[in-house]
Design a protein around this motif. Structure first.
Motif, PDB file in Angstrom:
ATOM      1  N   GLY A  16       0.839  -1.084   0.047  1.00 27.94           N
ATOM      2  CA  GLY A  16       0.039  -0.049   0.057  1.00 27.94           C
ATOM      3  C   GLY A  16       0.828   1.434  -0.054  1.00 27.94           C
ATOM      4  N   VAL A  17       0.285   2.628  -0.369  1.00 25.36           N
ATOM      5  CA  VAL A  17       0.869   3.675  -0.428  1.00 25.36           C
ATOM      6  C   VAL A  17       0.079   4.636   0.192  1.00 25.36           C
ATOM      7  N   SER A  18       0.648   5.526   1.283  1.00 23.86           N
ATOM      8  CA  SER A  18      -0.207   6.644   2.061  1.00 23.86           C
ATOM      9  C   SER A  18       0.506   7.837   1.835  1.00 23.86           C
ATOM     10  N   TRP A  19       0.064   8.875   2.303  1.00 21.66           N
ATOM     11  CA  TRP A  19       0.760  10.226   2.040  1.00 21.66           C
ATOM     12  C   TRP A  19       0.180  11.075   3.216  1.00 21.66           C
ATOM     13  N   ILE A  20       0.955  11.883   3.712  1.00 20.64           N
ATOM     14  CA  ILE A  20       0.756  12.958   4.603  1.00 20.64           C
ATOM     15  C   ILE A  20       0.995  14.189   3.859  1.00 20.64           C
ATOM     16  N   VAL A  21       0.074  15.424   4.046  1.00 19.03           N
ATOM     17  CA  VAL A  21       0.647  16.667   3.851  1.00 19.03           C
ATOM     18  C   VAL A  21       0.553  17.789   4.922  1.00 19.03           C
ATOM     19  N   ASN A  22       1.658  18.324   5.283  1.00 20.02           N
ATOM     20  CA  ASN A  22       1.652  18.860   6.204  1.00 20.02           C
ATOM     21  C   ASN A  22       2.562  20.059   5.971  1.00 20.02           C
ATOM     22  N   GLU A  23       3.036  21.185   6.882  1.00 17.05           N
ATOM     23  CA  GLU A  23       3.829  22.365   7.053  1.00 17.05           C
ATOM     24  C   GLU A  23       5.260  21.901   6.196  1.00 17.05           C
ATOM     25  N   ALA A  24       5.487  20.608   6.645  1.00 13.97           N
ATOM     26  CA  ALA A  24       6.819  20.340   6.080  1.00 13.97           C
ATOM     27  C   ALA A  24       6.790  19.919   4.651  1.00 13.97           C
ATOM     28  N   GLY A  25       5.733  19.547   4.047  1.00 12.57           N
ATOM     29  CA  GLY A  25       5.508  19.173   2.715  1.00 12.57           C
ATOM     30  C   GLY A  25       4.742  17.999   2.687  1.00 12.57           C
ATOM     31  N   VAL A  26       5.208  16.999   1.515  1.00  7.93           N
ATOM     32  CA  VAL A  26       4.449  15.985   1.596  1.00  7.93           C
ATOM     33  C   VAL A  26       5.404  14.644   1.901  1.00  7.93           C
ATOM     34  N   THR A  27       4.953  13.621   2.622  1.00  7.10           N
ATOM     35  CA  THR A  27       5.635  12.384   2.834  1.00  7.10           C
ATOM     36  C   THR A  27       4.963  11.355   2.395  1.00  7.10           C
ATOM     37  N   CYS A  28       5.120  10.540   1.549  1.00  7.22           N
ATOM     38  CA  CYS A  28       4.672   9.405   0.893  1.00  7.22           C
ATOM     39  C   CYS A  28       5.370   8.029   1.744  1.00  7.22           C
ATOM     40  N   THR A  29       4.575   7.162   1.930  1.00  6.50           N
ATOM     41  CA  THR A  29       5.148   5.915   2.560  1.00  6.50           C
ATOM     42  C   THR A  29       4.454   4.590   1.831  1.00  6.50           C
ATOM     43  N   VAL A  30       5.408   3.690   1.732  1.00  9.03           N
ATOM     44  CA  VAL A  30       4.964   2.511   0.968  1.00  9.03           C
ATOM     45  C   VAL A  30       5.331   1.435   1.826  1.00  9.03           C
TER      46      VAL A  30
END
Length: 128
Positions: A82-96
């Motif tokens: 699976g792939v997920s992501w988070i968007v916050n003040e630091a930018g985008v981080t995707c996780t696999v």
């Protein structure tokens, strides 16, 4: 370049890179051919040959999720994940996550999938 250095480069990257695509391809067995022609205008033609299919192109592993998944398939055939992501003040981080393995992180889904594929390749090669 060691696989671990390439993984670190992908984890730190903020965008796709054709140079990184080329290094990934070489690691996975693609062959690079350069043809030069002499004459009034010198020209140089670079082609990439996929060892499995014979296809003549360099996939955009770091840009395209489809190309990154094709790469992952080379080291994790019939896997799930699976792939997920988070968007916050630091930018985008995707996780696999692939199968029952660890979590891999990068700036885009394609980059994170490439990190996973390279980590699995490193384990296959015994290159940690």
């Amino acid at each position: 370049m060691a696989v671990s250095d390439l993984i670190h480069e992908l984890e730190s990257a903020s965008e796709p890179s054709r140079e990184t695509d080329a290094r990934i391809a070489l690691l996975f067995g693609w062959q690079r051919r350069v043809e030069t022609s002499e004459g009034a205008t010198k020209s140089r033609r670079v082609s990439w040959i996929n060892p499995a299919s014979g296809e003549n192109r360099l996939p955009a592993f770091t840009f395209s999720v489809d190309a990154a998944l094709e790469l992952l398939e080379l080291v994790a055939e019939k896997s799930h994940g699976g792939v997920s992501w988070i968007v916050n003040e630091a930018g985008v981080t995707c996780t696999v996550k692939v199968d029952e393995g660890p979590y891999y992180h990068a700036a885009t889904p394609a980059l994170a999938i490439c990190v996973a594929a390279l980590d699995l390749k490193a384990a296959e090669l015994g290159d940690f």
